[in-house]
Design a protein around this motif. Structure first.
Motif, PDB file in Angstrom:
ATOM      1  N   LEU A  17      50.221  26.010  27.221  1.00 26.18           N
ATOM      2  CA  LEU A  17      51.281  25.821  26.235  1.00 26.18           C
ATOM      3  C   LEU A  17      51.732  27.144  25.632  1.00 26.18           C
ATOM      4  CD1 LEU A  17      49.998  22.848  24.089  1.00 26.18           C
ATOM      5  CD2 LEU A  17      51.837  22.827  25.736  1.00 26.18           C
ATOM      6  N   THR A  18      52.982  27.193  25.289  1.00 28.75           N
ATOM      7  CA  THR A  18      53.422  28.215  24.355  1.00 28.75           C
ATOM      8  C   THR A  18      53.852  27.489  23.095  1.00 28.75           C
ATOM      9  OG1 THR A  18      55.690  28.159  25.132  1.00 28.75           O
ATOM     10  CG2 THR A  18      54.202  29.715  26.205  1.00 28.75           C
ATOM     11  N   LYS A  19      53.918  28.209  22.000  1.00 34.64           N
ATOM     12  CA  LYS A  19      54.065  27.522  20.718  1.00 34.64           C
ATOM     13  C   LYS A  19      55.398  26.774  20.566  1.00 34.64           C
ATOM     14  CE  LYS A  19      55.814  31.543  18.291  1.00 34.64           C
ATOM     15  NZ  LYS A  19      55.579  32.534  17.273  1.00 34.64           N
ATOM     16  N   ASP A  20      56.399  27.181  21.308  1.00 37.73           N
ATOM     17  CA  ASP A  20      57.702  26.533  21.150  1.00 37.73           C
ATOM     18  C   ASP A  20      58.019  25.521  22.244  1.00 37.73           C
ATOM     19  OD1 ASP A  20      58.379  27.892  18.813  1.00 37.73           O
ATOM     20  OD2 ASP A  20      58.938  29.653  19.959  1.00 37.73           O
ATOM     21  N   SER A  21      57.044  25.286  23.142  1.00 37.78           N
ATOM     22  CA  SER A  21      57.352  24.418  24.267  1.00 37.78           C
ATOM     23  C   SER A  21      57.111  22.956  23.930  1.00 37.78           C
ATOM     24  CB  SER A  21      56.505  24.817  25.476  1.00 37.78           C
ATOM     25  OG  SER A  21      55.143  24.604  25.196  1.00 37.78           O
ATOM     26  N   GLU A  22      57.852  22.085  24.616  1.00 39.37           N
ATOM     27  CA  GLU A  22      57.547  20.667  24.569  1.00 39.37           C
ATOM     28  C   GLU A  22      56.281  20.432  25.379  1.00 39.37           C
ATOM     29  OE1 GLU A  22      59.557  17.801  23.500  1.00 39.37           O
ATOM     30  OE2 GLU A  22      60.542  19.253  22.224  1.00 39.37           O
ATOM     31  N   ILE A  23      55.493  19.462  24.969  1.00 44.68           N
ATOM     32  CA  ILE A  23      54.275  19.203  25.715  1.00 44.68           C
ATOM     33  C   ILE A  23      54.299  17.795  26.281  1.00 44.68           C
ATOM     34  CG2 ILE A  23      52.968  20.793  24.296  1.00 44.68           C
ATOM     35  CD1 ILE A  23      51.722  18.402  22.907  1.00 44.68           C
ATOM     36  N   ASN A  24      53.487  17.571  27.286  1.00 46.20           N
ATOM     37  CA  ASN A  24      53.364  16.219  27.819  1.00 46.20           C
ATOM     38  C   ASN A  24      52.058  15.589  27.339  1.00 46.20           C
ATOM     39  OD1 ASN A  24      51.240  17.112  29.460  1.00 46.20           O
ATOM     40  ND2 ASN A  24      52.629  17.672  31.106  1.00 46.20           N
ATOM     41  N   CYS A  25      51.838  14.334  27.731  1.00 47.03           N
ATOM     42  CA  CYS A  25      50.681  13.600  27.224  1.00 47.03           C
ATOM     43  C   CYS A  25      49.371  14.275  27.637  1.00 47.03           C
ATOM     44  CB  CYS A  25      50.713  12.161  27.751  1.00 47.03           C
ATOM     45  SG  CYS A  25      52.066  11.208  27.045  1.00 47.03           S
ATOM     46  N   GLU A  26      49.330  14.774  28.859  1.00 46.74           N
ATOM     47  CA  GLU A  26      48.104  15.399  29.338  1.00 46.74           C
ATOM     48  C   GLU A  26      47.747  16.604  28.482  1.00 46.74           C
ATOM     49  OE1 GLU A  26      46.416  17.342  33.456  1.00 46.74           O
ATOM     50  OE2 GLU A  26      48.276  16.216  33.489  1.00 46.74           O
ATOM     51  N   GLN A  27      48.741  17.418  28.182  1.00 45.73           N
ATOM     52  CA  GLN A  27      48.513  18.599  27.354  1.00 45.73           C
ATOM     53  C   GLN A  27      48.155  18.198  25.932  1.00 45.73           C
ATOM     54  OE1 GLN A  27      52.351  20.254  28.331  1.00 45.73           O
ATOM     55  NE2 GLN A  27      51.418  21.989  29.366  1.00 45.73           N
ATOM     56  N   CYS A  28      48.817  17.171  25.442  1.00 42.05           N
ATOM     57  CA  CYS A  28      48.538  16.708  24.086  1.00 42.05           C
ATOM     58  C   CYS A  28      47.091  16.248  23.954  1.00 42.05           C
ATOM     59  CB  CYS A  28      49.491  15.559  23.733  1.00 42.05           C
ATOM     60  SG  CYS A  28      49.254  14.944  22.061  1.00 42.05           S
TER      61      CYS A  28
END
Ligand code: ZN
Length: 82
Positions: A17-28
């Motif tokens: 992740l980068t701080k401004d990116s959207e994340i997906n469920c897996e990353q969350c």
């Protein structure tokens, strides 16, 4: 245990992740436990974790996971009778 900014930065890198990116469920789900601990420590949302907060606000599944985590962490620190 509260996280330092450096620890959060490391976590973000681990899950890509980068701080401004959207994340997906897996990353969350990879770092939602850290987010929950941070919340329970009474800290305001750290810079790097705002992506998690945003995802939780739009994703019911991850939000359920997060709320379950909060209950688990909370129970482990409080009285356990009952
Ligand atoms: Zn999700």
């Amino acid at each position: 245990m509260p996280l330092s900014k450096k620890e959060i930065d490391n976590l973000m890198r681990q899950v890509g992740l980068t701080k401004d990116s959207e994340i997906n469920c897996e990353q969350c789900l990879a770092i939602v436990a850290e987010f929950a601990e941070h919340q329970l420590a009474g800290k305001s949302v750290a810079e790097g974790l705002t992506a998690i907060e945003h995802h939780l606000s739009i994703c019911g599944e991850c939000r359920e996971e997060y709320e379950a985590l909060l209950r688990t962490l909370d129970a482990s620190e409080g009285p356990t009778d009952g």
